[in-house]
Enzyme design. Structure first.
Site, PDB file in Angstrom:
ATOM      1  N   GLY A  11       1.044  -1.309   0.260  1.00  0.00           N
ATOM      2  CA  GLY A  11       0.043   0.086  -0.082  1.00  0.00           C
ATOM      3  C   GLY A  11       0.567   1.390  -0.500  1.00  0.00           C
ATOM      4  O   GLY A  11       1.617   1.224   0.698  1.00  0.00           O
ATOM      5  N   ARG A  72       1.342  -5.507  -4.888  1.00  0.00           N
ATOM      6  CA  ARG A  72       0.912  -6.555  -4.045  1.00  0.00           C
ATOM      7  C   ARG A  72       1.068  -7.969  -5.318  1.00  0.00           C
ATOM      8  O   ARG A  72       0.600  -7.730  -5.394  1.00  0.00           O
ATOM      9  CB  ARG A  72       0.077  -7.041  -3.279  1.00  0.00           C
ATOM     10  CG  ARG A  72       0.206  -5.399  -2.392  1.00  0.00           C
ATOM     11  CD  ARG A  72      -1.269  -5.265  -1.210  1.00  0.00           C
ATOM     12  NE  ARG A  72      -0.521  -4.547  -0.213  1.00  0.00           N
ATOM     13  CZ  ARG A  72      -2.001  -3.560   0.055  1.00  0.00           C
ATOM     14  NH1 ARG A  72      -3.021  -3.901  -0.327  1.00  0.00           N
ATOM     15  NH2 ARG A  72      -1.853  -2.580   0.856  1.00  0.00           N
ATOM     16  N   ASP A 103       5.694  -4.291   6.332  1.00  0.00           N
ATOM     17  CA  ASP A 103       5.691  -5.167   6.486  1.00  0.00           C
ATOM     18  C   ASP A 103       5.978  -6.845   5.444  1.00  0.00           C
ATOM     19  O   ASP A 103       6.694  -7.533   5.032  1.00  0.00           O
ATOM     20  CB  ASP A 103       4.357  -6.193   7.222  1.00  0.00           C
ATOM     21  CG  ASP A 103       5.238  -7.007   8.695  1.00  0.00           C
ATOM     22  OD1 ASP A 103       6.556  -6.579   9.161  1.00  0.00           O
ATOM     23  OD2 ASP A 103       4.975  -8.211   9.047  1.00  0.00           O
ATOM     24  N   THR A 125       4.790   3.040   5.704  1.00  0.00           N
ATOM     25  CA  THR A 125       2.994   2.288   5.609  1.00  0.00           C
ATOM     26  C   THR A 125       2.120   3.330   6.501  1.00  0.00           C
ATOM     27  O   THR A 125       2.748   4.276   7.390  1.00  0.00           O
ATOM     28  CB  THR A 125       2.873   1.220   6.015  1.00  0.00           C
ATOM     29  OG1 THR A 125       1.650   1.041   6.016  1.00  0.00           O
ATOM     30  CG2 THR A 125       3.780   0.891   7.084  1.00  0.00           C
ATOM     31  N   ASP A 127       0.404   2.373   8.465  1.00  0.00           N
ATOM     32  CA  ASP A 127      -0.082   1.902   9.078  1.00  0.00           C
ATOM     33  C   ASP A 127       0.723   2.119  10.668  1.00  0.00           C
ATOM     34  O   ASP A 127      -0.014   2.004  11.345  1.00  0.00           O
ATOM     35  CB  ASP A 127      -0.425   0.091   9.398  1.00  0.00           C
ATOM     36  CG  ASP A 127      -1.238   0.513   7.857  1.00  0.00           C
ATOM     37  OD1 ASP A 127      -2.213   1.112   7.579  1.00  0.00           O
ATOM     38  OD2 ASP A 127      -1.099  -1.165   7.280  1.00  0.00           O
ATOM     39  N   ASP A 129       3.137   0.034  11.228  1.00  0.00           N
ATOM     40  CA  ASP A 129       2.446  -1.430  12.123  1.00  0.00           C
ATOM     41  C   ASP A 129       3.681  -2.164  12.301  1.00  0.00           C
ATOM     42  O   ASP A 129       3.884  -3.527  12.276  1.00  0.00           O
ATOM     43  CB  ASP A 129       1.618  -2.399  12.236  1.00  0.00           C
ATOM     44  CG  ASP A 129       1.948  -2.384  10.313  1.00  0.00           C
ATOM     45  OD1 ASP A 129       2.796  -1.629   9.590  1.00  0.00           O
ATOM     46  OD2 ASP A 129       0.945  -3.154   9.465  1.00  0.00           O
ATOM     47  N   ARG A 171      -4.824  -1.172   9.120  1.00  0.00           N
ATOM     48  CA  ARG A 171      -5.118  -3.302   9.087  1.00  0.00           C
ATOM     49  C   ARG A 171      -5.331  -3.642  10.607  1.00  0.00           C
ATOM     50  O   ARG A 171      -6.195  -3.561  11.131  1.00  0.00           O
ATOM     51  CB  ARG A 171      -3.592  -3.969   9.059  1.00  0.00           C
ATOM     52  CG  ARG A 171      -3.043  -4.730   7.855  1.00  0.00           C
ATOM     53  CD  ARG A 171      -2.269  -5.311   7.348  1.00  0.00           C
ATOM     54  NE  ARG A 171      -2.447  -4.434   5.994  1.00  0.00           N
ATOM     55  CZ  ARG A 171      -2.557  -4.589   4.525  1.00  0.00           C
ATOM     56  NH1 ARG A 171      -2.711  -5.630   4.535  1.00  0.00           N
ATOM     57  NH2 ARG A 171      -2.292  -3.941   3.807  1.00  0.00           N
TER      58      ARG A 171
END
Ligand code: F6P
Length: 319
Positions: A11, A72, A103, A125, A127, A129, A171
């Site tokens: 993303g 992706r 990730d 990203t 996120d 994360d 996510r």
């Protein structure tokens, strides 16, 4: 190290362009040649590779998205795909690769490094994360987009005395919801990392309503579940007029904030330093405003966690 490649994968996030610019300019500053790979790992396997110059990255530092495009790829997860990618890298005499992504992208970078091709990961990203870095490129811009959107929703929420559920991305991580929730003064923040009884969420809404509050805002991370289903339950049980707004991909676009541009510039440049030092197989990050780097395994073996103190504070401030 004479020639390096750079790609963006997964993303996209605001600030990826600033990171590409830093990679290209820093590499050229050190007399390296740079090749841009379009469409992530898919483009790498397909040989979608072009030489980049100082001019290729002019006028992009302020742009959202990625000039190298992103994808992706399922095929790249296979050994055959990874060998095809290395064949292309060898064909173009590329000695090292910078992968800007999240990730999943780093899983690919790790595999390439294990197969003998040095890669450096740059965390990009929205996120936030990824373990090993306090911030990922794009998180701050996305956070500010959410804040702006919620401030607007708040206006109409007040006019109509409604409860709003705002579903945000992330996510499996709750960082965007947590930070945005604290920043907008949300009544409740629902994130996958913390559980709260439904009854206590309802009670807080009712208490606010009884105190004469004109509206309520609940930030819900997508990792918790559907905002629409949650909104329906709230309306039924709390008996308050409720609306749901799913912010969606608006959170991934827009001009990067100053924080994200600076972060992207620092991390992108650091990736080149590591490649020059022959330190493949690592991710660059930032912790307490100091640049750090870790092996991909070190990153994968640690679970990203939210700041529990912030979550507690959000509860204390939304009584
Ligand atoms: O990882 C970034 C992200 O925007 C997540 O927050 C979200 O779950 C996902 O990507 C959406 O992916 P897609 O753009 O493929 O719908």
């Amino acid at each position: 190290m004479k020639r390096i490649g750079v790609l963006t994968s997964g993303g996209d996030s605001p600030g990826m362009n600033a990171a590409i610019r830093a990679v290209v300019r820093k590499a050229i500053y050190h007399d390296l040649e740079v090749y841009g790979i379009k469409n992530g790992y898919q483009g790498l396997m397909d040989g979608n590779i072009e030489k980049m110059t100082l001019g290729s990255v002019g006028d992009i530092i302020h742009r959202g998205g990625t000039i190298l495009f992103s994808a992706r790829s399922e095929e790249f997860k296979t050994d055959e795909g990874q060998f095809r990618a290395i064949e292309q890298l060898n064909k173009h005499n590329i000695d090292g690769l910078v992968v800007i992504g999240g990730d999943g992208s780093f899983q690919g970078a790790k595999k390439l490094t294990e197969k003998g091709f040095p890669c450096i990961g740059v965390p990009g990203t929205i996120d936030n994360d990824i373990a090993g870095t306090d911030y990922t490129i794009g998180f701050d811009t996305s956070l500010n987009t959410i804040i702006d959107a919620v401030d607007k929703v708040r206006d109409t929420a007040t006019s109509h005395e409604r409860t709003y559920i705002i579903e945000v991305m992330g996510r499996d991580a709750g960082d965007l919801a947590l930070w945005a929730g604290l920043a907008v003064g949300a009544e409740s923040i629902l994130i996958p990392e913390e559980k709260e009884e439904f009854s206590s969420i309802v009670q807080r809404l009712k208490n606010g309503h009884d105190r004469g509050k004109k509206h309520s805002i609940i930030l819900l991370a997508e990792g918790v579940g559907s905002g629409f289903e949650f909104g329906k339950r709230i309306e039924e049980v709390a008996e308050l007029e409720t609306r749901v707004t799913v912010l969606g991909h608006i959170q991934r676009g827009g001009s990067p904030t100053g924080q994200d541009r600076v972060l992207a510039s620092r991390l992108g440049a650091r990736a080149i330093e590591l490649l020059i030092d022959n330190q493949g197989g690592r991710m660059v990050g930032i912790q307490k405003n100091v640049l750090v780097d870790y092996t991909f395994d070190e990153v994968f073996n640690v679970e990203h966690t939210i700041d529990k103190g912030m979550y507690k504070l959000s509860k204390e401030l939304s009584i």
